[in-house]
Scaffold this active site. Structure first.
Site, mmCIF file in Angstrom:
data_model
loop_
_atom_site.group_PDB
_atom_site.id
_atom_site.type_symbol
_atom_site.label_atom_id
_atom_site.label_comp_id
_atom_site.label_asym_id
_atom_site.label_seq_id
_atom_site.Cartn_x
_atom_site.Cartn_y
_atom_site.Cartn_z
ATOM 1 N N ASP A 33 0.934 -1.212 -0.081
ATOM 2 C CA ASP A 33 -0.147 0.012 -0.037
ATOM 3 C C ASP A 33 0.983 1.250 -0.030
ATOM 4 O O ASP A 33 0.332 2.412 -0.010
ATOM 5 C CB ASP A 33 -0.970 0.114 1.164
ATOM 6 C CG ASP A 33 -0.152 0.151 2.422
ATOM 7 O OD1 ASP A 33 0.822 -0.086 2.413
ATOM 8 O OD2 ASP A 33 -1.103 0.392 3.535
ATOM 9 N N SER A 34 2.137 1.268 -0.102
ATOM 10 C CA SER A 34 3.163 2.036 -0.173
ATOM 11 C C SER A 34 2.843 3.002 -1.544
ATOM 12 O O SER A 34 3.359 3.876 -1.945
ATOM 13 C CB SER A 34 4.493 1.784 -0.178
ATOM 14 O OG SER A 34 4.822 0.648 -1.088
ATOM 15 N N ASP A 72 -1.046 -5.777 0.021
ATOM 16 C CA ASP A 72 -1.281 -5.373 1.369
ATOM 17 C C ASP A 72 -3.058 -5.059 1.497
ATOM 18 O O ASP A 72 -3.510 -4.683 0.395
ATOM 19 C CB ASP A 72 -0.758 -4.295 1.201
ATOM 20 C CG ASP A 72 0.627 -3.869 2.007
ATOM 21 O OD1 ASP A 72 0.560 -4.927 2.845
ATOM 22 O OD2 ASP A 72 1.375 -3.068 1.895
ATOM 23 N N LYS A 101 -1.205 -9.182 3.312
ATOM 24 C CA LYS A 101 -0.348 -8.795 4.230
ATOM 25 C C LYS A 101 -1.266 -7.793 5.007
ATOM 26 O O LYS A 101 -1.798 -6.792 4.598
ATOM 27 C CB LYS A 101 0.993 -8.185 3.966
ATOM 28 C CG LYS A 101 1.804 -7.523 4.904
ATOM 29 C CD LYS A 101 3.132 -7.299 4.577
ATOM 30 C CE LYS A 101 3.450 -5.973 3.774
ATOM 31 N NZ LYS A 101 2.922 -4.676 4.616
ATOM 32 N N GLU A 103 -1.159 -4.910 8.637
ATOM 33 C CA GLU A 103 -0.193 -4.643 9.826
ATOM 34 C C GLU A 103 -0.836 -4.946 10.975
ATOM 35 O O GLU A 103 -2.185 -4.841 11.324
ATOM 36 C CB GLU A 103 -0.342 -2.888 9.680
ATOM 37 C CG GLU A 103 0.403 -2.540 8.228
ATOM 38 C CD GLU A 103 0.616 -1.192 8.023
ATOM 39 O OE1 GLU A 103 0.353 -0.426 9.041
ATOM 40 O OE2 GLU A 103 1.044 -0.724 7.087
ATOM 41 N N GLU A 170 9.437 -3.995 10.609
ATOM 42 C CA GLU A 170 9.709 -2.719 9.926
ATOM 43 C C GLU A 170 10.520 -1.848 11.318
ATOM 44 O O GLU A 170 9.714 -1.737 12.243
ATOM 45 C CB GLU A 170 8.321 -2.153 9.498
ATOM 46 C CG GLU A 170 9.097 -0.789 9.026
ATOM 47 C CD GLU A 170 7.968 -0.290 7.786
ATOM 48 O OE1 GLU A 170 7.208 -0.822 7.381
ATOM 49 O OE2 GLU A 170 8.338 1.055 7.399
HETATM 50 O O1 KIV Z 1 3.635 -1.098 1.520
HETATM 51 C C1 KIV Z 1 4.730 -1.579 1.661
HETATM 52 O O2 KIV Z 1 5.552 -1.346 0.365
HETATM 53 C C2 KIV Z 1 5.175 -2.195 2.665
HETATM 54 C C3 KIV Z 1 6.886 -2.578 2.808
HETATM 55 C C4 KIV Z 1 7.570 -1.302 2.649
HETATM 56 C C5 KIV Z 1 7.065 -3.500 3.793
HETATM 57 O O3 KIV Z 1 4.549 -2.530 3.484
#
Ligand code: KIV
Length: 253
Positions: A33-34, A72, A101, A103, A170
């Site tokens: 989600d970056s 994510d 994934k 959090e 992280e």
């Molecule tokens: O969203 C993302 O790119 C991430 C990584 C940096 C671990 O969660």
């Protein structure tokens, strides 16, 4: 790979061309989600939607035949067991990714357990969890205080017991990430969490220096400078159009 001590590699991808470059080279491709900050120009990841993750996830997974893929779950899409399962199933059914994934902290271990019980393959993410931050400049490393160290070690074990397939660590202090890693039988993937993790993940834009930000976190290493190359190409195009050397005969019908 964890047992053989062969480090696991993971990079983010959000589009077909990058997925095609990474596929079969890195072990894992993360549609993170970056993308909220790297692609959509947001200040943080909180505005990312399920729809965005589905569309970018599908583009990447369709072009990843060999590497495993992770999508994510965005902010506020897994606040309880039912919401999490509905959204995880929707994302996985649409993208066909291998893992989701999320959090995690001690409040949502039960959500991980519910997902894994329902055969969703989950990767947990602990330490600094960016969805908690509206201002990324406030992010610091964690695990220095003994209380934080113990909480992180306990949390990681609980997430393993809840059925997580891996855990992303992280910005966790070196000693603590080493202890967490040796305490678990599932792999840990570090970002800013030392070489003692079983693998490493970075954001592709950071290793390429695609978005040059003034104050980079310490763990970021850029292996090339794509921004410079793009700027050079753009400047050359502009010059050639202005002085009419482009299009030449070769590029005309
Ligand atoms: O969203 C993302 O790119 C991430 C990584 C940096 C671990 O969660």
């Amino acid at each position: 790979m964890k047992k053989n001590k062969e480090p696991i590699t993971c990079l983010t991808a959000y589009s077909k061309p990058i997925a095609k470059i990474l596929d079969g080279k890195v072990d894992l491709i993360l549609i993170g989600d970056s993308l909220g900050t790297t692609i959509y120009g947001m200040d943080n990841t909180r505005g990312v939607t399920v729809e965005m993750m589905k569309n970018h996830g599908k583009a990447v997974v369709m072009n990843s035949k060999f590497s495993m893929t992770i999508v994510d779950m965005p902010y506020k899409t897994y606040r309880n067991k039912n919401e999490a399962l509905k959204n995880a199933r929707e994302i996985l059914a649409f993208t066909k990714a291998d893992f989701i994934k999320i959090e995690t902290d001690k409040k949502n271990v039960n959500v991980v357990k519910h997902l894994t019980k329902n055969r969703v393959k989950v990767i947990s993410h602990i330490g600094i969890t960016p969805q908690k931050f509206s201002d990324f400049s406030k992010i610091k490393s964690v695990g220095k205080k003994i209380k934080d160290e113990n909480n992180l070690i306990i949390l990681a074990k609980e997430l393993e017991n809840a059925g997580s397939k891996m855990i992303v660590l992280e910005c966790i202090n070196t000693d603590v990430s080493r202890k967490i890693t040796s305490n678990l039988s599932i792999p840990t993937i570090g970002i800013g969490s030392s070489k003692y993790c079983d693998g490493q993940v970075l954001v592709i834009d950071d290793i390429l220096n695609l978005n040059s930000i003034s104050k980079k976190p310490k763990f970021i290493k850029s292996y090339t400078n794509i921004e410079k190359n793009i700027t050079r190409a753009v400047n050359t195009f502009i010059r050639e159009v202005k002085n009419k050397t482009y299009p030449s005969k070769k590029h005309s019908y």
